[in-house]
Design a protein around this motif. Structure first.
Motif, PDB file in Angstrom:
ATOM      1  N   VAL A 195      40.638 -17.555  74.017  1.00 44.34           N
ATOM      2  CA  VAL A 195      39.315 -16.629  73.282  1.00 44.34           C
ATOM      3  C   VAL A 195      40.050 -15.614  72.436  1.00 44.34           C
ATOM      4  CG1 VAL A 195      39.244 -15.078  75.541  1.00 44.34           C
ATOM      5  CG2 VAL A 195      37.284 -15.314  73.795  1.00 44.34           C
ATOM      6  N   LEU A 196      39.364 -15.143  71.443  1.00 44.35           N
ATOM      7  CA  LEU A 196      39.732 -14.071  70.434  1.00 44.35           C
ATOM      8  C   LEU A 196      38.871 -13.289  70.489  1.00 44.35           C
ATOM      9  CD1 LEU A 196      40.941 -16.187  67.392  1.00 44.35           C
ATOM     10  CD2 LEU A 196      42.341 -15.453  69.119  1.00 44.35           C
ATOM     11  N   GLY A 197      39.371 -11.952  70.109  1.00 44.36           N
ATOM     12  CA  GLY A 197      38.092 -10.690  70.271  1.00 44.36           C
ATOM     13  C   GLY A 197      38.678 -10.284  68.774  1.00 44.36           C
ATOM     14  N   ASN A 220      44.588  -8.253  81.024  1.00 43.70           N
ATOM     15  CA  ASN A 220      45.877  -8.630  80.528  1.00 43.70           C
ATOM     16  C   ASN A 220      45.764  -9.495  79.238  1.00 43.70           C
ATOM     17  OD1 ASN A 220      47.650  -7.975  82.772  1.00 43.70           O
ATOM     18  ND2 ASN A 220      46.615  -9.598  83.895  1.00 43.70           N
ATOM     19  N   ALA A 221      44.667  -8.853  78.380  1.00 40.12           N
ATOM     20  CA  ALA A 221      44.414  -9.313  77.130  1.00 40.12           C
ATOM     21  C   ALA A 221      45.706  -9.023  76.145  1.00 40.12           C
ATOM     22  CB  ALA A 221      43.089  -9.135  76.540  1.00 40.12           C
ATOM     23  N   MET A 238      43.155  -9.865  71.382  1.00 41.13           N
ATOM     24  CA  MET A 238      42.355  -9.145  70.554  1.00 41.13           C
ATOM     25  C   MET A 238      43.212  -8.925  69.550  1.00 41.13           C
ATOM     26  SD  MET A 238      39.514  -7.948  71.608  1.00 41.13           S
ATOM     27  CE  MET A 238      39.727  -6.787  70.191  1.00 41.13           C
ATOM     28  N   ILE A 239      42.377  -9.175  68.200  1.00 39.08           N
ATOM     29  CA  ILE A 239      43.062  -9.005  66.989  1.00 39.08           C
ATOM     30  C   ILE A 239      42.444  -7.977  65.977  1.00 39.08           C
ATOM     31  CG2 ILE A 239      43.835 -10.316  64.644  1.00 39.08           C
ATOM     32  CD1 ILE A 239      43.415 -12.906  66.078  1.00 39.08           C
ATOM     33  N   VAL A 240      43.323  -7.005  65.929  1.00 39.71           N
ATOM     34  CA  VAL A 240      42.783  -5.762  65.357  1.00 39.71           C
ATOM     35  C   VAL A 240      43.430  -5.711  63.780  1.00 39.71           C
ATOM     36  CG1 VAL A 240      42.968  -3.280  65.515  1.00 39.71           C
ATOM     37  CG2 VAL A 240      43.070  -4.232  67.696  1.00 39.71           C
ATOM     38  N   CYS A 241      42.437  -5.713  62.834  1.00 37.91           N
ATOM     39  CA  CYS A 241      42.948  -5.564  61.499  1.00 37.91           C
ATOM     40  C   CYS A 241      42.607  -4.372  60.915  1.00 37.91           C
ATOM     41  CB  CYS A 241      41.877  -6.733  60.796  1.00 37.91           C
ATOM     42  SG  CYS A 241      42.042  -8.196  61.547  1.00 37.91           S
ATOM     43  N   PHE A 244      35.336  -8.708  77.903  1.00 37.94           N
ATOM     44  CA  PHE A 244      36.098 -10.188  78.392  1.00 37.94           C
ATOM     45  C   PHE A 244      35.859 -10.292  79.998  1.00 37.94           C
ATOM     46  CE2 PHE A 244      40.008  -9.661  75.157  1.00 37.94           C
ATOM     47  CZ  PHE A 244      38.994 -10.698  74.082  1.00 37.94           C
ATOM     48  N   PRO A 245      35.900  -9.257  80.802  1.00 38.80           N
ATOM     49  CA  PRO A 245      35.818  -9.589  82.244  1.00 38.80           C
ATOM     50  C   PRO A 245      34.405 -10.239  82.451  1.00 38.80           C
ATOM     51  CG  PRO A 245      36.509  -7.376  81.918  1.00 38.80           C
ATOM     52  CD  PRO A 245      36.149  -7.754  80.763  1.00 38.80           C
TER      53      PRO A 245
END
Length: 351
Positions: free
Chosen positions: A170-172, A106-107, A62-65, A326-327
């Motif tokens: 995979v990215l979020g 576990n992301a 997960m990328i939080v901007c 994600f799951p």
């Protein structure tokens, strides 16, 4: 600008042969046709993205901007801007909503300062790519320069690329920025030509003037800055946000590296819309997560032709809905790998 151009040029269509093979296997599984609904379409999409009949999405990021917004000066939200820096510092400590949800798969949660109003310590666990200390007040002029908008997109591309090099499957997309539903609604109003009141919602806490006042501020900004709906970077620069640009870059970067990207709610969907305007092929790499409570979210999703999987009445942001989805990707991959076809089932019974 060169990184953005190169990234767009590197985005190719998905593997149609792999998708067809995936469809054939799913149709042959020991179940009624179509009975696993969206899990089936997710599996086919993942096969097309990865080129694998049995895709895996084990390593999730997960990328939080994070960025601030000058339009908060207009009183469009009840939340103080201090919350942006407070929460930005809280992500690396694991204390936010998206961290709690991401933990169940576990992301990894990565936090990026692309425009927080205050300085973030270099040892805070936040990636620092600050372009400026928040956008300017779009009700009095452009939110940022066009070059700054391009920089914000390229920040997202760089961070996405770095995580993919490290092994992300995979990215979020997630965001943190008090007031950011205001620029999101402004972008959508420009791109659709609709009245701002139609796409303006409560956000995390609307100001004392209510939604009507918030919409009026948006209309003022659009009238003043005259963003060109045919030039999506011009729209992002004049009425957008730095974290919206960065999420746009994450989506483009994921597509360029043939990786799926799960988008969150309203603000992430606006970033996806910008990415789509820059390169329509990105749509094949986007997996929508949840239906946001913001009125503009449904309109933006319809423009992209995507349908969120989850209806949870959520409007937190941060990427919380993406992490919650994600799951479902894991379940789709497990279906492909572990369910047997009717023929395989018969063979097992004969043993």
């Amino acid at each position: 600008m060169q990184l953005l151009q190169d990234t767009i040029q590197n985005i190719q269509g998905v593997d149609m042969k792999s998708m067809e093979q995936a469809r054939m296997r799913i149709d042959a599984l020991c179940k009624p046709p179509g009975s696993l609904g969206k899990l089936e379409s997710i599996a086919v999409q993942l096969s097309g993205i990865t080129g694998q009949l049995y895709p895996t999405v084990d390593k999730k990021v997960m990328i939080v901007c994070a960025a601030d917004h000058g339009v908060c000066e207009e009183g469009v939200t009840t939340n103080p801007q201090d919350v942006t820096v407070f929460q930005t510092l809280n992500f690396p400590k694991g204390g936010t909503g998206v961290c709690a949800i991401a933990g169940i798969t576990n992301a990894k949660v990565v936090t990026v300062d692309v425009g927080v109003k205050e300085d973030i310590s270099l040892d805070a666990g936040v990636i620092i790519h600050k372009i400026k200390y928040g956008t300017d007040n779009m009700a009095h002029g452009p939110a940022m320069a066009k070059q700054e908008a391009i920089q914000s997109i390229e920040v997202g591309i760089r961070v996405a690329t770095e995580e993919i090099i490290k092994g992300a499957d995979v990215l979020g997309t997630g965001e943190m920025g008090i007031g950011n539903t205001t620029p999101s609604a402004a972008i959508l109003a420009v791109l659709t030509g609709c009245n701002p009141i139609e796409v303006t919602g409560f956000g995390a806490g609307v100001g004392q003037g209510g939604i009507a006042y918030k919409a009026a501020v948006i209309e003022k900004a659009i009238t003043l800055n005259k963003p060109n709906p045919s030039d999506v970077i011009d729209v992002l620069a004049k009425v957008g946000g730095l974290e919206i640009g960065a999420m746009t870059g994450i989506i483009l970067g994921a597509a360029a590296h043939r990786k799926p990207v799960v988008i969150d709610g309203f603000i992430s969907t606006i970033a996806a819309l910008i990415a789509y305007k820059l390169e329509p092929k990105v749509i094949d790499y986007i997996i929508p997560s949840h239906a946001s409570e913001e009125p503009g979210a449904k309109i933006a999703a319809a423009l992209l032709g995507i349908e969120p999987m989850l209806h949870m009445n959520m409007r937190l942001g941060e990427g919380s809905g993406a992490a919650l989805a994600f799951p479902l990707l894991d379940a789709a991959c497990s279906m492909m790998k572990n369910m047997v076809t009717l023929e395989e089932s018969m063979q097992l019974l004969k043993r």
